[in-house]
Design an enzyme around this catalytic site. Structure first.
Site, PDB file in Angstrom:
ATOM      1  N   GLU A 316       3.482  -4.847  -3.701  1.00  0.00           N
ATOM      2  CA  GLU A 316       2.689  -3.369  -4.013  1.00  0.00           C
ATOM      3  C   GLU A 316       3.991  -2.699  -4.027  1.00  0.00           C
ATOM      4  O   GLU A 316       3.996  -2.453  -2.901  1.00  0.00           O
ATOM      5  CB  GLU A 316       1.456  -2.386  -3.505  1.00  0.00           C
ATOM      6  CG  GLU A 316       1.733  -1.122  -4.228  1.00  0.00           C
ATOM      7  CD  GLU A 316      -0.071  -0.527  -3.232  1.00  0.00           C
ATOM      8  OE1 GLU A 316      -0.804  -1.371  -3.102  1.00  0.00           O
ATOM      9  OE2 GLU A 316       0.323   0.673  -3.094  1.00  0.00           O
ATOM     10  N   GLU A 321       4.300   8.604  -4.582  1.00  0.00           N
ATOM     11  CA  GLU A 321       2.769   8.873  -3.695  1.00  0.00           C
ATOM     12  C   GLU A 321       3.015  10.229  -2.923  1.00  0.00           C
ATOM     13  O   GLU A 321       4.247  10.933  -2.889  1.00  0.00           O
ATOM     14  CB  GLU A 321       2.387   8.783  -2.777  1.00  0.00           C
ATOM     15  CG  GLU A 321       2.109   6.338  -3.576  1.00  0.00           C
ATOM     16  CD  GLU A 321       1.162   5.779  -2.502  1.00  0.00           C
ATOM     17  OE1 GLU A 321       0.005   5.474  -2.673  1.00  0.00           O
ATOM     18  OE2 GLU A 321       2.113   4.977  -1.137  1.00  0.00           O
TER      19      GLU A 321
END
Length: 444
Positions: A316, A321
Site C-alpha cells: 500500500e 492521510e
C-alpha cells in the site's frame, strides 16, 4: 470553470518497459543544502543523503541508543542531544524546507515529554510528543517537515521550548525546492470539468457497510449526496445520518482496472475536511492484490480480512492521510510485509501545513523501480528506497491504482478522542488528478 481538457485514457498496465529500460526521471527534484547528524558522525543514508558529523549545535547532552525502529537509516536516529539544544548554521538567504528527526530515547508515556520547535523564530512544531506522534512507540523514528522557512540574516537558527521534560533532537535536513523540469508523459487525468457522477470510464465507487476496513464508522455509498462532481470539483462528502446500520455515510472511489500505474508521478490538488473524527485519504493499492498473498487465492474478499494476507503482503502507498484530531499534520506512508505497524516498523513521514481545510494543496507521489518519494506542493518529506531484498519490503513492482475517500472514525480517526458530531457534513474537494508516466530510454 475552464481548464485544459485531457483525454481520459484507461490504462490497464503501464510502464512494463521500465523493467528493461532506464528511467529518465526528470521529475520534481530538491537541492540538499545541509544535513547534520546531531551528536554523531557523518553518514550517507540509503537514499544518498550525506549527513555531516555534528556541527553548528550547542547545548544539551549527547546520548546514544540502540535498536531504533521505523527507519531505513537507524544510524541517524541512534545519536541525539537532550536538553537546551540550539542550531545556528550559516546559509545563503532564501526559502528552505526544514526536516527535523526525533526519537523518544526514554521509556516515557504520552505527554511526559512536550516541546515546541522554532526556526528563524517561527513556530514550526507545537506541543511535540515524540512517543505519541510515533504511534505510541519509544525508540522509533519520527520525521517532521516544515516548508518555506525564510532565512534573511545568513544563518539558520533552530531552537526549542520545553513544556514538559527537555527537548530531544537527532538530525536536521535543509532542502531547497527546484521547479519540476519534466513530469513525464501524461498517462491519464480527471479535471472534473463536468457535473454528475464521477466518470465511470475511470472511477468505480465502493459500496460498503460500516466497519468493513479499519473499524471505520461510515457506510460508503454511491449516492450523489456522498459522491459527485460539481463546480469543477470531485466532492466526497460525509454525513451524520442513520443508513444501512451505520451512523455516518461517506464516499470512496478507486481507479482499479481503469487507470492503473506502474512507476510514474501522481498529482492530486485537494482541500481537506476538518474536525475530530475525519480521516480523508489519497492512496494506492495493488490492482492484483493477490500478487504476493500466501494465505488466500484470487476471488477472496481480502479487504478487511483477518485471514487473507493480501494486505500487507502486496503493499500500500499512502500519498496523503490526515486525521482531524491533529489538524494540518499530513502523513505519507508505505505498508508492506516487512515494515508495517504490527511490527513497530512503519515507514512514514509527516509534514506540517497551514489550513488544509481552507486552502488547496498539491499532494504528489514519485515512484520508480528504485524509490518512492512523497511531496506536498513540491516539498519532499518522505522517501522510501527499494532495498532489493525481495517482495517483503518491495512489493511495488506491480501496477497500483488510486483510491480517494473520506473515512469517519475508524481505529485512527477515533484515536484522538472519538468523533465530534458537530462537524458534519464534511467534505474533501478534489480539483484534479494527473498521472504521468516517466519517459524511458532503451539501453543496449
Amino acid at each position: 470553470m475552464t481548464k485544459t481538457q485531457f483525454a481520459l485514457i484507461p490504462v490497464v498496465l503501464a510502464g512494463f518497459l521500465l523493467h528493461a529500460c532506464q528511467v529518465e526521471k526528470n521529475a520534481a527534484e530538491t537541492e540538499l543544502v545541509w544535513a547534520m547528524n546531531v551528536g554523531g558522525e557523518g553518514f550517507t543514508t540509503i537514499d544518498g543523503t550525506r549527513y555531516v558529523a555534528e556541527e553548528s549545535v550547542s547545548g544539551g547532552e549527547a546520548g546514544w541508543q540502540d535498536n531504533v525502529k521505523g527507519s531505513q537509516d537507524e544510524f541517524i536516529y541512534q545519536s541525539f542531544r537532550e536538553g537546551d539544544v540550539k542550531v545556528a548554521h550559516p546559509v545563503e538567504n532564501g526559502i528552505y524546507d526544514v526536516t527535523l528527526k526525533f526519537t523518544e530515547p526514554r521509556d516515557f508515556a504520552g505527554k511526559e515529554r512536550l516541546f515546541a520547535a522554532f526556526a528563524e523564530d517561527r513556530l514550526i512544531v507545537d506541543e511535540l510528543d515524540i512517543m505519541a506522534w510515533r504511534d505510541g512507540k519509544v525508540r522509533s523514528a519520527l520525521s517532521v517537515t516544515a516548508a518555506d522557512v525564510a532565512v534573511t540574516d545568513g544563518e539558520l537558527n533552530i531552537r526549542f521550548e520545553a513544556s514538559v521534560a527537555e527537548p530531544v533532537l537527532n538530525a536536521v535536513v535543509l532542502r531547497r525546492k527546484l521547479p519540476v523540469a519534466n513530469k513525464g508523459k501524461l498517462l491519464w487525468s480527471d479535471e472534473f470539468d463536468y457535473d454528475g457522477a464521477p466518470n465511470p470510464k475511470l472511477w468505480t465507487a465502493d459500496i460498503w457497510p460500516a466497519r468493513k476496513v479499519n473499524d471505520e464508522d461510515q457506510a460508503y455509498t454511491d449516492r450523489s449526496q456522498n459522491l459527485r462532481v460539481e463546480n469543477g470539483m470531485l466532492v466526497i462528502e460525509a454525513f451524520k445520518e442513520s443508513y444501512d446500520d451505520a451512523d455516518y455515510t461517506s464516499g470512496r472511489v478507486h481507479s482499479a482496472g481503469k487507470g492503473d500505474l506502474l512507476y510514474g508521478r501522481i498529482e492530486v490538488r485537494a482541500k481537506l475536511p476538518a474536525g475530530k473524527g475525519s480521516w480523508p485519504a489519497i492512496w494506492m493499492l495493488p490492482t492484483d492484490p493477490f500478487a504476493y498473498a500466501t494465505t488466500c487465492e484470487p476471488g477472496a474478499d481480502w479487504q478487511g480480512s483477518a485471514t487473507c494476507n493480501a494486505w500487507p503482503n502486496s503493499g500500500e502507498i499512502d500519498i496523503m492521510e490526515h486525521v482531524g484530531y491533529q489538524m494540518n499534520h499530513v502523513h505519507g506512508t508505505v505498508h508492506n510485509e516487512a515494515y508495517y505497524w504490527a511490527k513497530w516498523e512503519q515507514r512514514k513521514g509527516r509534514i506540517l501545513l497551514d489550513s488544509v481545510d481552507q486552502a488547496f494543496h498539491v499532494y504528489a507521489l514519485e515512484w520508480t523501480p528504485d524509490d518512492i518519494r512523497i511531496f506536498v506542493d513540491e516539498t519532499l518529506y518522505f522517501v522510501y528506497v527499494n532495498e532489493k531484498n525481495g517482495w517483503e519490503s518491495w512489493p511495488y513492482d506491480k501496477p497500483f491504482h488510486v483510491i480517494m475517500n473520506v473515512a469517519v472514525g475508524g481505529m485512527w480517526g477515533r484515536s484522538g478522542g472519538g468523533i465530534d458530531d458537530s462537524i458534519f457534513p464534511i467534505r474533501m474537494l478534489v480539483d484534479y488528478i494527473r498521472v504521468y508516466e516517466y519517459e524511458a530510454a532503451m539501453k543496449p
